[in-house]
Design a protein around this motif. Sequence first.
Motif, mmCIF file in Angstrom:
data_model
loop_
_atom_site.group_PDB
_atom_site.id
_atom_site.type_symbol
_atom_site.label_atom_id
_atom_site.label_comp_id
_atom_site.label_asym_id
_atom_site.label_seq_id
_atom_site.Cartn_x
_atom_site.Cartn_y
_atom_site.Cartn_z
ATOM 1 N N GLU A 155 32.342 -29.014 2.247
ATOM 2 C CA GLU A 155 31.295 -29.651 2.525
ATOM 3 C C GLU A 155 31.221 -31.146 2.392
ATOM 4 O OE1 GLU A 155 27.495 -26.769 2.424
ATOM 5 O OE2 GLU A 155 27.699 -27.781 0.468
ATOM 6 N N ILE A 174 38.055 -29.777 8.620
ATOM 7 C CA ILE A 174 38.364 -28.221 8.573
ATOM 8 C C ILE A 174 39.623 -27.738 8.622
ATOM 9 C CG2 ILE A 174 37.555 -26.099 9.366
ATOM 10 C CD1 ILE A 174 35.128 -27.305 10.210
ATOM 11 N N CYS A 192 33.214 -23.550 5.617
ATOM 12 C CA CYS A 192 32.910 -24.853 5.685
ATOM 13 C C CYS A 192 31.474 -24.821 5.840
ATOM 14 C CB CYS A 192 33.766 -25.294 6.630
ATOM 15 S SG CYS A 192 32.953 -24.956 8.306
ATOM 16 N N SER A 210 38.188 -21.990 9.755
ATOM 17 C CA SER A 210 37.539 -21.582 8.594
ATOM 18 C C SER A 210 37.033 -19.931 8.537
ATOM 19 C CB SER A 210 36.071 -22.540 8.283
ATOM 20 O OG SER A 210 35.054 -21.943 9.344
#
Lengths: 246, 246, 246, 246
Positions: A155, A174, A192, A210
Motif C-alpha cells: 500500500e 504491483i 495491493c 495481485s
Amino acid sequence: MGFINCVNVSMVSNLINYPLILVNLKSYSETMGAKAEELAEITQKISSDTGIRIGLAPQFTDIQRLKRFEIPIFSQHIDGIFPGAHTGHILAEAVKSSGSVGTILNHSERRMLLSDIESALKRTKEVDLISVVCVNTTNVGMAVAAFDPDIIAIEPPELIGTGIAVSKAKPEIILESVEAIKRINKNVTVLCGAGITCGEDVFSAIKLGSSGVLVASGIVKASNWKNILQEFADAALKAKKDEGTE
Amino acid sequence: MGFINCVNVSMVSNLINYPLILVNLKSYSETMGAKAEELAEITQKISSDTGIRIGLAPQFTDIQRLKRFEIPIFSQHIDGIFPGAHTGHILAEAVKSSGSVGTILNHSERRMLLSDIESALKRTKEVDLISVVCVNTTNVGMAVAAFDPDIIAIEPPELIGTGIAVSKAKPEIILESVEAIKRINKNVTVLCGAGITCGEDVFSAIKLGSSGVLVASGIVKASNWKNILQEFADAALKAKKDEGTE
Amino acid sequence: MGFINCVNVSMVSNLINYPLILVNLKSYSETMGAKAEELAEITQKISSDTGIRIGLAPQFTDIQRLKRFEIPIFSQHIDGIFPGAHTGHILAEAVKSSGSVGTILNHSERRMLLSDIESALKRTKEVDLISVVCVNTTNVGMAVAAFDPDIIAIEPPELIGTGIAVSKAKPEIILESVEAIKRINKNVTVLCGAGITCGEDVFSAIKLGSSGVLVASGIVKASNWKNILQEFADAALKAKKDEGTE
Amino acid sequence: MGFINCVNVSMVSNLINYPLILVNLKSYSETMGAKAEELAEITQKISSDTGIRIGLAPQFTDIQRLKRFEIPIFSQHIDGIFPGAHTGHILAEAVKSSGSVGTILNHSERRMLLSDIESALKRTKEVDLISVVCVNTTNVGMAVAAFDPDIIAIEPPELIGTGIAVSKAKPEIILESVEAIKRINKNVTVLCGAGITCGEDVFSAIKLGSSGVLVASGIVKASNWKNILQEFADAALKAKKDEGTE
C-alpha cells in the motif's frame, strides 16, 4: 495459462481463497458495533452468491460480534507477546478465540518495530492465524518476505484514502513487488491496496498480478454497501474467470 | 470523623462507588474468554453480597462478553483519537459501546505520551467514560491531576507483580500522593496498586487514604477466585465500616 | 583456500577494511568527552601498528572531538529524515559533516520501525555513510539484507553485556546467519557481537565466518584499554593471517 | 508597575536572564556545522550590543562547535537515562560536558512519555541544566508545572512553521497559560512560540506576559540573520524598558 496468483489455495483451514477482498474497518464509526454486523450480513450474502471470499477487519471490540458470520474476520493488529502481564496489548490467542482467522500487521497507521514484526509473525504461526503484513514499498515487501508471512499487502501510503487507485497511479509497483516478493519467498500471496474505490480498480489490481485487494474507505464510506461490494465481487470474479478460460 | 475518601460518591451514572476494587486482567490466559466470564460471575455475586464495588478490566476482545454482568467493566487503554482512519487503535466510542464504563490509561505496561494522555482524557469526558490514570510517582500523579481525571492509581512499577504490597513497602507514597494530588485537584479519587495479594493489603491501603485498589496477579493468579475476592471485599467493607463508626 | 569474509574490500573511500573491530561507546561515562579522545588515541596507535581497522561509535556530542583521529568514527543512530523541521533528531548530513564515516542502526537499545530502517538506509546511501544494521536473529538479518546495507551485525540481545561470547554460546547463529544473509545479498558484510571480552572470542567469531566484531562493555569497561585493544587486534590479525596461508 | 516576568533572575550560574530569545535550529541545513558557527557569531554580537540574552539550540553534533561563543547553548532533547548501556540516546552529562547550559524537552516534533519527562527533568536538575519543556496546551503546561521545570514554552502545534504568530492568533493562550502555570508553580518561567517572525510578534508575546520566545524558522529561514536578530532583540529590549519605566 492464467494467473497463478488466483488459483484457490487450501490454507489455514480453507478459510481463505483467492482472489480475496479484505475490508479494513479501521476506527470508522460508520462500521462500528451494530453497523459492523449489518455490513457483515451483506458481505456474507454477496460472498455466498459470488463465491468470492470477502474478509472484514473490524475494531478489536467488535470481533466477538462478527464471529457468527460465515466470512473470515481479521484483527487489525496483534502484539508479539505471550499471555502474561501486558496491559492494553493485543494477544494472538485473544483475537483467535474471539473469532478471528487472521490479523493485519504493520499497517501504515500502526507501524511496527522490525523486531516486533518478527515476533508477532511467530505468534500468528503458533496460534494459526493468517498474517497480512502491510508494506509501503517493494523493498520493505522483500524484507518482510524473509519472515514467511501468509500475505503481504502493498500500500503506497501517499495513496491511502485518496480514491486514486494504486492500480491506476502506480501499476508498476504491483507488477514489480509481486515479482520481487515471489523471488524471495514464492509461498507469499500479494494483495495491493490504497485508493481502491470501484470494480475496475479491483479488476486491474488482479490483472496486474495481485491476488486481491485491501480496501477501507472505498467500501466503508460508500453510499450503498450492497452495491459496492457486489461491484467489487463481480470484478474479482471476472478477473478470476479470465484466468480460467485463457 | 472518617476517611472522606470512602464516602460513596454518585458519579458517571452511579456505576462506581468507593472503596473500589479494580481487577486488571492484563493479557493473562487465566482470565481470557470463557474464563473471564467465570470470573465475572463470581465477582458479580460477591459484589452483590457485600455491596463493595468490584470492577474488571478484561482484554479488549472480551469486553463484549462481560457486558451482561452487573459489574463495572473497564478498558485497559484507549487512544486519544476520534472515529476515522486509525487502524489497530482503541477508540473511546468502541469500548463504550461494547459495554465499558471506563478505561485505564498510562499503565506502566502501556505508557503514553504526555500529549496523548491529555487527548485520551478529553475523549473519556466526551463519551462519558470513567478515567483511571496510572502513575508511578507522586509527582507524576500531581501532573496528571491537572488534567482532571476521575481516578489516579498510584503504582510503584518496581512492586508490580512482586506480591510485596505497596501499602506495606511504601505506605508513605500512599499518604503523600493522596495529599499531593488532592491539593492540586480535590475532585480526583486516588487508588493504589502493586503487590496487593491479601485482605490485609486492601485494608491498609484504604486506611492510608486511598479509595481502593488496582490489582492484577493478586486475583488472577490466586488458586481460588471466590475466596480471594471475598477476602478483598470483606477487607474493603471493614475499612469502610471503620470509617462510618468513627 | 581462505575465508572470503576477511579479504580487504575497497569500500566507501577505503575507510573500512576487514576484519573490523567496531567499539560502541554507548552512553558510558567511562568513554565520554576527553576520555573518548584518550581511547581514540590508543585505538589509532594500535590500529596503525597492527593494520587492523578499529572503529569507534561515540555519543553524538563527541563525534566532533574524534574527527581528528585516523580511525573510522560511527554514529550510534540516525533518523530517516531529510534536513528540516525535526527537533531532537539525528540527521545523516549532521553526523557525516561532524566526522562520521558510518552509522549503527537498529541497535537492540534503539530499535527502529521497519519503515524507518528503510528510510534511514536510503539516507546513508545518499550522504555516503557506511551502514551497520544490528539484528537479533538470522531471520531479521535476512529481512534487513533486502535493504542492501553495507554491514549487518548480529547480536543475540540476551547475551549483550553478559561477558558470555556469542561465538562461544551460539556459534551456530554466526555460521547460519552469515550463510543466510549472503544468500539473500552477497554484498553484505556480517559482523557479530554480544559478550565479546577477549582475543579468543574475536578469533572464533572470525573463524566462524563473521568479518569482525561489534563490541561495547568488553572494551569500555576493561581495566586497561591498551592491553585489551592489543589483544583484540592481535586475534583479528591471527585470524586474518590463517586465512592468507591456508 | 511592570511585568514581573521580565525581571532579570539570577539562575543556573547567571547564564540566563529574561526576556530570553531561544532559537531552535532543528535539523535545518541552513544552520548546520560551519553555518551554525556563523549564526552564533552574529548572535553573540547582537546579544552583547543589546544586553538581550539569545540562546541557540543546535543539532547535538554541533553543540561542541558552539561552545566557544558567549551565548547560552541548549540541547534539543535529552533522554531520562543515566550513564550506561544506552546506544543512540542523549545523555544529560554528554550535552552538559559538550557545552550546553540547558535542554529543550518534549518538543512537538519529539514528544515524550509522561514518565520520561519526569525522569529527564530529574536528570537536568542533577547535572545542572536549564530545562525548557514544550507544551501544546495550557492544561499540559499545568501538568508539567508540577515537575518544577525552569521554563515552560507554550507552542500551539498548529501554528508552528506557519508564520502566523501565536501572540496574534491566540493571544489568550499566552495570558491564560502564564496565569495557570504560575498558579501551580510560581517559579516557572513561561516562554511562548510558534509562528514568531518579526519584532512585533516578540514585543506582543512579552507584553502578554511571556518571558520571551522560542523561535525556529522565523530566524533560521530569514534572508538576513543579522537584521532579523537585531529586530527581535530591539523588540525584546523595548518590551523590557516599557516595564522598567511604568
